[in-house]
Write an enzyme that holds these catalytic residues in place. Structure first.
Site, PDB file in Angstrom:
ATOM      1  CB  SER A 110      -0.675  -0.076   1.160  1.00 46.80           C
ATOM      2  OG  SER A 110      -1.469   1.298   1.471  1.00 46.80           O
ATOM      3  CE1 TYR A 160      -4.138  -1.926   4.789  1.00 43.64           C
ATOM      4  CE2 TYR A 160      -3.026   0.120   4.687  1.00 43.64           C
ATOM      5  CZ  TYR A 160      -3.807  -0.976   4.198  1.00 43.64           C
ATOM      6  OH  TYR A 160      -3.955  -1.290   2.858  1.00 43.64           O
ATOM      7  CE  LYS A 171      -1.731  -3.652   3.295  1.00 50.34           C
ATOM      8  NZ  LYS A 171      -1.936  -5.020   2.167  1.00 50.34           N
TER       9      LYS A 171
HETATM   10  N1  LIG Z   1      -8.462  -0.252  -1.785  1.00 49.04           N
HETATM   11  C1  LIG Z   1      -7.747   0.302  -1.455  1.00 49.04           C
HETATM   12  O1  LIG Z   1      -7.631   1.460  -1.539  1.00 49.04           O
HETATM   13  C2  LIG Z   1      -6.228  -0.320  -1.132  1.00 49.04           C
HETATM   14  C3  LIG Z   1      -5.188   0.531  -1.087  1.00 49.04           C
HETATM   15  C4  LIG Z   1      -3.916   0.141  -0.759  1.00 49.04           C
HETATM   16  C5  LIG Z   1      -3.593  -1.460  -0.542  1.00 49.04           C
HETATM   17  N2  LIG Z   1      -5.067  -1.964  -0.497  1.00 49.04           N
HETATM   18  C6  LIG Z   1      -4.433  -3.321  -0.294  1.00 49.04           C
HETATM   19  O2  LIG Z   1      -5.094  -4.131  -1.285  1.00 49.04           O
HETATM   20  C7  LIG Z   1      -5.729  -5.513  -0.683  1.00 49.04           C
HETATM   21  C8  LIG Z   1      -7.110  -5.655  -1.188  1.00 49.04           C
HETATM   22  O3  LIG Z   1      -7.711  -4.450  -0.781  1.00 49.04           O
HETATM   23  P1  LIG Z   1      -9.358  -4.332  -1.180  1.00 49.04           P
HETATM   24  O4  LIG Z   1      -9.775  -2.789  -1.408  1.00 49.04           O
HETATM   25  O5  LIG Z   1      -9.811  -5.103  -2.313  1.00 49.04           O
HETATM   26  O6  LIG Z   1     -10.127  -5.032   0.045  1.00 49.04           O
HETATM   27  P2  LIG Z   1     -11.556  -5.593   0.394  1.00 49.04           P
HETATM   28  O7  LIG Z   1     -11.658  -5.492   1.692  1.00 49.04           O
HETATM   29  O8  LIG Z   1     -12.468  -5.359  -0.688  1.00 49.04           O
HETATM   30  O9  LIG Z   1     -11.292  -7.186   0.217  1.00 49.04           O
HETATM   31  C9  LIG Z   1     -10.438  -7.678   1.011  1.00 49.04           C
HETATM   32  C10 LIG Z   1     -10.620  -9.254   0.946  1.00 49.04           C
HETATM   33  O10 LIG Z   1      -9.751  -9.977   1.655  1.00 49.04           O
HETATM   34  C11 LIG Z   1     -10.564 -10.959   2.710  1.00 49.04           C
HETATM   35  N3  LIG Z   1     -10.144 -11.160   3.830  1.00 49.04           N
HETATM   36  C12 LIG Z   1     -10.241 -10.406   4.956  1.00 49.04           C
HETATM   37  N4  LIG Z   1      -9.707 -11.087   6.148  1.00 49.04           N
HETATM   38  C13 LIG Z   1      -9.391 -12.269   5.711  1.00 49.04           C
HETATM   39  C14 LIG Z   1      -8.955 -13.397   6.470  1.00 49.04           C
HETATM   40  N5  LIG Z   1      -8.717 -13.471   7.856  1.00 49.04           N
HETATM   41  N6  LIG Z   1      -8.705 -14.547   5.525  1.00 49.04           N
HETATM   42  C15 LIG Z   1      -9.099 -14.612   4.414  1.00 49.04           C
HETATM   43  N7  LIG Z   1      -9.326 -13.615   3.603  1.00 49.04           N
HETATM   44  C16 LIG Z   1      -9.639 -12.246   4.430  1.00 49.04           C
HETATM   45  C17 LIG Z   1     -12.030 -10.151   2.725  1.00 49.04           C
HETATM   46  O11 LIG Z   1     -13.006 -11.296   2.997  1.00 49.04           O
HETATM   47  C18 LIG Z   1     -11.919  -9.864   1.358  1.00 49.04           C
HETATM   48  O12 LIG Z   1     -12.658 -10.551   0.271  1.00 49.04           O
HETATM   49  C19 LIG Z   1      -5.590  -5.374   0.678  1.00 49.04           C
HETATM   50  O13 LIG Z   1      -4.293  -6.187   1.135  1.00 49.04           O
HETATM   51  C20 LIG Z   1      -5.438  -3.982   0.909  1.00 49.04           C
HETATM   52  O14 LIG Z   1      -4.760  -3.617   2.041  1.00 49.04           O
HETATM   53  C21 LIG Z   1      -6.086  -1.560  -0.673  1.00 49.04           C
END
Ligand SMILES: NC(=O)c1ccc[n+]([C@@H]2O[C@H](COP(=O)([O-])OP(=O)(O)OC[C@H]3O[C@@H](n4cnc5c(N)ncnc54)[C@H](O)[C@@H]3O)[C@@H](O)[C@H]2O)c1
Length: 189
Positions: free
Chosen positions: A141, A154, A158
């Site tokens: 991230s 978080y 990261k």
């Molecule tokens: N969306 C953003 O703005 C953003 C920005 C930077 C980084 N990220 C990173 O990208 C990745 C995905 O983000 P997103 O926005 O799609 O998130 P999201 O919350 O939409 O999806 C995350 C998924 O991870 C699954 N998950 C959570 N806990 C879990 C567990 N204990 N076991 C198995 N699965 C689990 C959830 O069920 C979900 O399907 C994450 O690592 C997040 O930190 C996202």
């Protein structure tokens, strides 16, 4: 179909960025393994994608070396090996630094950092045994480098992913396994 025949494991694939990765790899011909704690959604999306997709229910907050090995083994059972691991599952907990609960800190590290470490180890072992290299992608991230006051767990996780990726990348060079991290900014998922 540039990924035809490849086997790709994606954690956190029931929604958001993980689902988008699964859909894209599948559209490009790969066999995809969707791993998520949300079994219903994972199953639904794997069934929608069709023949080259399977789902696995796993709560990565309880990930152990055995669980990681069983996830990699399940992919091998389904499709004959593993070529790509995408450590995407991630969670966030927001609280002021002084009030940040210890349990929440641990929970975020277990899912965001420890599970990618264990799954990365298990995938690398399988890729080394296969002898055809591979690719591991860790979802980091912008918060690997950008501090936000109420997201200490978080940001630490990261930042840890950034260094985990660097160490894995140099350590796995002799085995032709590429390791990269992606550091998105905010995406509405
Ligand atoms: N969306 C953003 O703005 C953003 C920005 C930077 C980084 N990220 C990173 O990208 C990745 C995905 O983000 P997103 O926005 O799609 O998130 P999201 O919350 O939409 O999806 C995350 C998924 O991870 C699954 N998950 C959570 N806990 C879990 C567990 N204990 N076991 C198995 N699965 C689990 C959830 O069920 C979900 O399907 C994450 O690592 C997040 O930190 C996202």
């Amino acid at each position: 179909m540039k990924h035809a025949g490849k086997v790709v494991i994606i954690t956190g694939a029931a929604q958001g960025l993980g689902l988008a990765c699964a859909e894209r790899f599948h559209a490009d011909g790969a066999n995809v393994v969707l791993v998520d704690v949300k079994a219903d959604r994972g199953r639904e999306h794997a069934q929608r994608l069709g023949e080259r997709a399977v789902w696995l229910e796993a709560d990565l907050s309880a990930c152990t070396a055995d669980m990681a090995a069983s996830i990699i083994a399940a992919a091998a059972d389904a499709f004959g090996g593993v070529d790509v691991l995408i450590n995407n599952a991630g969670v966030i907990h927001l609280d002021d630094f002084v009030d940040f609960p210890e349990e929440a800190f641990d929970w975020v590290q277990r899912i965001n950092l420890k599970a990618p470490f264990l799954l990365g180890q298990a995938a690398a072992r399988a890729m080394i045994a296969q002898g055809r290299g591979g690719s591991i992608i860790n979802m980091s991230s912008i918060n690997a480098i950008l501090a936000i006051p109420n997201s200490v767990a978080y940001a630490v996780s990261k930042g840890g992913i950034k260094q985990l990726t660097a160490v894995m990348a140099v350590g796995l060079i002799p085995h032709h396994i590429r390791v990269n991290a992606i550091g998105p900014g905010t995406i509405l998922t």
